[in-house]
Design an enzyme around this catalytic site. Structure first.
Site, PDB file in Angstrom:
ATOM      1  N   GLY A   1     -17.515 -94.437  32.232  1.00  0.00           N
ATOM      2  CA  GLY A   1     -18.288 -94.931  33.369  1.00  0.00           C
ATOM      3  C   GLY A   1     -17.415 -95.193  34.581  1.00  0.00           C
ATOM      4  O   GLY A   1     -17.758 -94.834  35.708  1.00  0.00           O
ATOM      5  N   ASP A   2     -16.269 -95.830  34.362  1.00  0.00           N
ATOM      6  CA  ASP A   2     -15.345 -96.111  35.461  1.00  0.00           C
ATOM      7  C   ASP A   2     -14.871 -94.831  36.126  1.00  0.00           C
ATOM      8  O   ASP A   2     -14.886 -94.705  37.361  1.00  0.00           O
ATOM      9  CB  ASP A   2     -14.128 -96.884  34.941  1.00  0.00           C
ATOM     10  CG  ASP A   2     -14.440 -98.327  34.604  1.00  0.00           C
ATOM     11  OD1 ASP A   2     -15.567 -98.784  34.885  1.00  0.00           O
ATOM     12  OD2 ASP A   2     -13.555 -99.017  34.053  1.00  0.00           O
ATOM     13  N   MET A   3     -14.410 -93.896  35.305  1.00  0.00           N
ATOM     14  CA  MET A   3     -13.838 -92.673  35.854  1.00  0.00           C
ATOM     15  C   MET A   3     -14.914 -91.798  36.497  1.00  0.00           C
ATOM     16  O   MET A   3     -14.708 -91.230  37.568  1.00  0.00           O
ATOM     17  CB  MET A   3     -13.102 -91.888  34.761  1.00  0.00           C
ATOM     18  CG  MET A   3     -12.066 -92.704  33.994  1.00  0.00           C
ATOM     19  SD  MET A   3     -10.900 -93.582  35.063  1.00  0.00           S
ATOM     20  CE  MET A   3      -9.922 -92.231  35.685  1.00  0.00           C
TER      21      MET A   3
ATOM     22  N   ASP B   1     -17.200-101.065  31.945  1.00  0.00           N
ATOM     23  CA  ASP B   1     -17.482 -99.699  31.519  1.00  0.00           C
ATOM     24  C   ASP B   1     -18.361 -99.638  30.269  1.00  0.00           C
ATOM     25  O   ASP B   1     -19.324 -98.874  30.217  1.00  0.00           O
ATOM     26  CB  ASP B   1     -16.158 -98.972  31.261  1.00  0.00           C
ATOM     27  CG  ASP B   1     -16.353 -97.535  30.847  1.00  0.00           C
ATOM     28  OD1 ASP B   1     -16.423 -96.661  31.722  1.00  0.00           O
ATOM     29  OD2 ASP B   1     -16.467 -97.273  29.630  1.00  0.00           O
TER      30      ASP B   1
END
Length: 397
Positions: free
Chosen positions: A167-169, A138
């Site tokens: 970024g991940d979410m 991320d």
């Protein structure tokens, strides 16, 4: 939005992919985690752990799913996966580019078994470009996308790691959105099977819309953190420390909000300074606001500005967020019997929050690794003897 009858094979692990499929599961999709026969999803063992010894991240984004454990490096495991694909609507994978080709589960191969398949690849940098094969997490994605640069008050300060893995979410959210769009397109007859390439860095970069024009057409050194309307250039849109060491936010971008604030705090003398272009005036106003907000605690400010249209809110920790009456009223924080509290689906449909069609008992737990392997193989047409042989060969678990 209901996704009843949609079956998703989730070949991802850790956070972005499982978050994407959790959103789909919350809308009624049947999500089957396809884990390897060794450690499975690494998040199962990651700290911190729940009281049951399960990784907390795994617990949060895998509720109500099923799990099959298949060794895709074996002929028997791949054949079993192909059989599962025949009855699936969606496959989501989060491997680095090229891995699915080596495993034999790439889009072209799987469409030979199901030409109506929606296939989503969720990666850090996408399937092409000079960074496609680069390892990342991320922090790297938000760094490339320009977000990390804008997390500081001034260019001289160290960039601050965001408190949530944005970024991940964001990547997981957009993958879920893209999958739903592809399924809808297929159901409307506009397309058949479809391949979707989602890069987390791309999604975060798309969040730059408020400063994109300036970044693309202005000075190469612009925009800079702390110097744009939404990053600290305006004293009426900023964070301020309170008497108890907590913080509050004032986001009075509109003159009406600012006037309401000035009236509520008995500072009508500041009302005309909204929109000031003179840096000296802005700097003086910021000092005034710093001094003002230090006069009361966060909660006292919340009480004083309750009901005032001033675009004001306290800064809360994640633990305080969990217990906040706003989220309780929205039923966002689910508290299932015998299970840890968890963040539910963040949208309502009609008068109800989204619920899966499965029993509440199933929703309240996460699957053990390979818990449903035998069930799905039998459903795919394998006999008991054939399933036993796969177990004996180590192709499944």
């Amino acid at each position: 939005m209901r996704l009843d009858g949609i079956r998703v094979l989730d070949c991802s692990r850790l956070l972005p992919g499982p978050y994407a499929t959790q959103l789909l599961a919350d809308c009624g999709a049947e999500v089957v985690k396809v884990e390897d026969t060794d450690a499975g999803d690494y998040a199962r063992a990651m700290e911190p752990h729940t009281a049951d010894g399960v990784g907390a991240i795994f617990e949060m984004v895998n509720r109500g799913k099923r799990s099959v454990a298949i060794d895709l490096k074996t002929d028997g495991g791949r054949a079993a996966f192909y059989r599962l694909v025949e009855g699936a609507d969606v496959v989501l994978e989060g491997f680095r580019p090229g891995v699915v080709d080596r495993l034999g589960i790439d889009y072209e191969t799987l469409t030979e078994h199901n030409d109506e398949l929606i296939y989503c690849s969720l990666t850090g940098y996408g399937q092409d470009g000079p960074w496609a094969d680069r390892a990342g997490h991320d922090l790297n994605y938000v760094a490339l996308a320009g977000l990390l640069d804008m997390t500081r008050e001034s260019p001289e300060e160290k960039p601050q790691v965001p408190g949530y893995p944005i970024g991940d979410m964001a990547g997981g959210l957009f993958a879920a959105f893209a999958i739903v769009g592809a399924v809808l397109s297929r159901e409307l007859g506009n397309a058949g099977g479809e391949y979707v390439d989602v890069a987390m860095a791309d999604v975060v970069a798309s969040f730059a819309q408020p400063i994109a024009y300036q970044a693309a057409t202005g000075d190469p050194d612009e925009p800079r953190p702390g110097e744009t309307p939404l990053t600290g250039a305006y004293p009426w849109y900023d964070c301020y420390e309170t008497a108890d060491g907590n913080w509050v936010t004032l986001a009075a971008l509109e003159p009406g909000f600012w006037r309401a604030f000035c009236e509520a705090v008995d500072r009508d003398d500041l009302a005309d300074e909204h929109g000031a272009e003179d840096p000296a005036v802005r700097a003086a106003l910021e000092v005034e606001l710093r001094d003002l907000f230090r006069e009361r605690t966060r909660d006292e400010w919340e009480a004083a500005l309750e009901g005032v249209d001033a675009a004001f809110a306290g800064v809360y920790s994640p633990a305080e967020m969990i217990e906040h009456p706003q989220f309780r009223a929205r039923d966002l924080i689910e508290r299932p019997n015998g299970a840890p509290p968890r963040i539910g689906f963040p949208a309502r449909f009609g008068d109800e929050t989204a619920e899966t069609t499965e029993s509440a008992e199933l929703d309240e737990r996460v699957p053990t690794q390979g818990e449903h392997t035998r069930r799905y193989l039998a459903e795919a047409g394998y006999s008991d003897a054939e399933i036993d042989a796969l177990y004996d060969a180590g192709a499944v678990r």
